[in-house]
Enzyme design. Sequence first.
Site, mmCIF file in Angstrom:
data_model
loop_
_atom_site.group_PDB
_atom_site.id
_atom_site.type_symbol
_atom_site.label_atom_id
_atom_site.label_comp_id
_atom_site.label_asym_id
_atom_site.label_seq_id
_atom_site.Cartn_x
_atom_site.Cartn_y
_atom_site.Cartn_z
ATOM 1 N N LYS A 111 0.813 -1.216 0.000
ATOM 2 C CA LYS A 111 0.000 0.000 0.000
ATOM 3 C C LYS A 111 0.846 1.264 0.000
ATOM 4 O O LYS A 111 0.457 2.270 -0.589
ATOM 5 C CB LYS A 111 -0.936 0.018 1.216
ATOM 6 C CG LYS A 111 -2.115 -0.915 1.068
ATOM 7 C CD LYS A 111 -3.292 -0.406 1.878
ATOM 8 C CE LYS A 111 -4.536 -1.236 1.589
ATOM 9 N NZ LYS A 111 -5.671 -0.827 2.425
ATOM 10 N N LYS A 194 -4.779 -9.576 -6.612
ATOM 11 C CA LYS A 194 -6.075 -9.834 -5.987
ATOM 12 C C LYS A 194 -7.098 -8.774 -6.391
ATOM 13 O O LYS A 194 -6.733 -7.630 -6.705
ATOM 14 C CB LYS A 194 -5.940 -9.946 -4.467
ATOM 15 C CG LYS A 194 -5.694 -8.648 -3.770
ATOM 16 C CD LYS A 194 -5.772 -8.794 -2.246
ATOM 17 C CE LYS A 194 -5.587 -7.404 -1.672
ATOM 18 N NZ LYS A 194 -5.414 -7.304 -0.259
ATOM 19 N N LYS A 197 -10.511 -3.078 -3.830
ATOM 20 C CA LYS A 197 -11.315 -1.852 -3.878
ATOM 21 C C LYS A 197 -10.569 -0.732 -4.579
ATOM 22 O O LYS A 197 -11.176 0.168 -5.135
ATOM 23 C CB LYS A 197 -11.619 -1.350 -2.453
ATOM 24 C CG LYS A 197 -12.478 -2.267 -1.617
ATOM 25 C CD LYS A 197 -12.799 -1.590 -0.269
ATOM 26 C CE LYS A 197 -13.385 -2.571 0.721
ATOM 27 N NZ LYS A 197 -12.407 -3.055 1.703
HETATM 28 P P1 TYM Z 1 -10.570 -5.226 3.701
HETATM 29 O O1 TYM Z 1 -11.475 -4.068 3.925
HETATM 30 O O2 TYM Z 1 -9.460 -5.068 2.711
HETATM 31 O O3 TYM Z 1 -11.417 -6.483 3.241
HETATM 32 C C1 TYM Z 1 -12.535 -6.956 3.988
HETATM 33 C C2 TYM Z 1 -12.560 -8.472 3.954
HETATM 34 O O4 TYM Z 1 -12.614 -8.946 2.604
HETATM 35 C C3 TYM Z 1 -11.536 -9.846 2.370
HETATM 36 N N1 TYM Z 1 -11.057 -9.673 0.991
HETATM 37 C C4 TYM Z 1 -10.952 -10.665 0.100
HETATM 38 N N2 TYM Z 1 -11.245 -11.975 0.174
HETATM 39 C C5 TYM Z 1 -11.046 -12.715 -0.940
HETATM 40 N N3 TYM Z 1 -10.582 -12.221 -2.098
HETATM 41 C C6 TYM Z 1 -10.273 -10.906 -2.221
HETATM 42 N N4 TYM Z 1 -9.818 -10.427 -3.375
HETATM 43 C C7 TYM Z 1 -10.461 -10.070 -1.095
HETATM 44 N N5 TYM Z 1 -10.274 -8.754 -0.860
HETATM 45 C C8 TYM Z 1 -10.638 -8.521 0.421
HETATM 46 C C9 TYM Z 1 -10.472 -9.471 3.366
HETATM 47 O O5 TYM Z 1 -9.595 -10.551 3.611
HETATM 48 C C10 TYM Z 1 -11.302 -9.094 4.579
HETATM 49 O O6 TYM Z 1 -11.665 -10.255 5.300
HETATM 50 N N6 TYM Z 1 -7.567 -5.070 7.695
HETATM 51 C C11 TYM Z 1 -8.867 -5.503 7.211
HETATM 52 C C12 TYM Z 1 -10.036 -4.901 7.983
HETATM 53 C C13 TYM Z 1 -9.968 -5.107 9.458
HETATM 54 C C14 TYM Z 1 -10.231 -6.309 10.164
HETATM 55 C C15 TYM Z 1 -10.096 -5.999 11.545
HETATM 56 C C16 TYM Z 1 -10.562 -7.605 9.765
HETATM 57 C C17 TYM Z 1 -9.678 -4.154 10.378
HETATM 58 N N7 TYM Z 1 -9.760 -4.690 11.646
HETATM 59 C C18 TYM Z 1 -10.261 -6.960 12.529
HETATM 60 C C19 TYM Z 1 -10.736 -8.576 10.760
HETATM 61 C C20 TYM Z 1 -10.595 -8.248 12.125
HETATM 62 C C21 TYM Z 1 -9.011 -5.073 5.763
HETATM 63 O O7 TYM Z 1 -8.378 -4.168 5.300
HETATM 64 O O8 TYM Z 1 -9.992 -5.744 5.088
#
Ligand code: TYM
Length: 331
Positions: A111, A194, A197
């Site tokens: 990032k 991957k 967003k």
């Molecule tokens: P984030 O917002 O990037 O994504 C949210 C969830 O979606 C999953 N994900 C994917 N799964 C499969 N294929 C993909 N291409 C893909 N892109 C995203 C992510 O693995 C996630 O489960 N750091 C985290 C948010 C967070 C969090 C937490 C999660 C903050 N605090 C505490 C769990 C527990 C994040 O940026 O997810």
Amino acid sequence: TNRVFSGAQPSGNMHLGNYLGAFRNWVRLQDSYECIYCVVDMHAITVWQDPAALKDQVREAAAAYLASGVDPKKSILFNQSRVPGHAELAWIFNCVARIGWLNRMTQFKDKAGKNRENASTGLFVYPNLMAADILLYKATHVPVGEDQKQHLELTRDIAQKFNNDYGIELFPLTEPIIQAEGARIMSLRDGTKKMSKSDPSEFSRINLNDDADTLAQKIRKAKTDAELLPPKADMLEGRPEAQNLVGIYAALTDMSRDAVCAQYEGKGFGDFKKALTEVVVTNLAPITEEMARLQKDPAYIDSLLKEGGEKAQALSAPILADVKKAVGFLS
Ligand code: TYM
């Protein structure tokens, strides 16, 4: 007790990867665990977010959770910034985690990119805040996609070091829940990246609010190769785009990749994409519709988040009090 915590960043463009990697599994866990699902707005501002847009993005994320089947009667649903304990515990974890641990985080490297000096300091300590999210509730299980695995290992390291340093078994060692299928959905334009967003290409991503025509067009234009579908999934080796499309089909239909290959053996991707479009549209249309319906009533979403925030606050307060006591803060 078994408690689940998970979250997603409200940075717009909720997509199929979020649904298959996360939301869908959150829904399935609601009957067997006490679940807390958070819209992590404090994580989102580690990169610039326009304030007016952020409000709508938080509502969009909440609408995506609800439309996917998160039930506010069963689970706690709230936005992170409402509960000040996240920031307070994150500070304590800033003092527990080591710079060397954070230097190893691959998501920061991705990032921050080449211009690392210009990344926010929040982006660097982001995993400490994520550990705080989880441990503020002593969550035992965290359902996520594959890309969050390293952050969950760090969460365990932080819990363990805190427990050791302060000589108290306060935090559990949290387990990730990562599904075999759907945990890593790739870009439709490049099967080695991957789905994300922040990809500038709309055609890389299936958004949860795409209409049926847009979905059909994106799938039609998805990158593939000229070869046919083989009888078995392991024969897709070296064809990342083909693997990804078969994987999406398998995840949405709860079939194995082998079964998908067996069904379409000998067909080209022209035919397979038509079948895939039907599966995607059938699965996403109800979610898209429900999201649109919910987003027309922001006051309803705001009231749910407020109510959820109060429950989250009540659950977290005694845990945070124990942490502060262990650290030696006067109260
Ligand atoms: P984030 O917002 O990037 O994504 C949210 C969830 O979606 C999953 N994900 C994917 N799964 C499969 N294929 C993909 N291409 C893909 N892109 C995203 C992510 O693995 C996630 O489960 N750091 C985290 C948010 C967070 C969090 C937490 C999660 C903050 N605090 C505490 C769990 C527990 C994040 O940026 O997810």
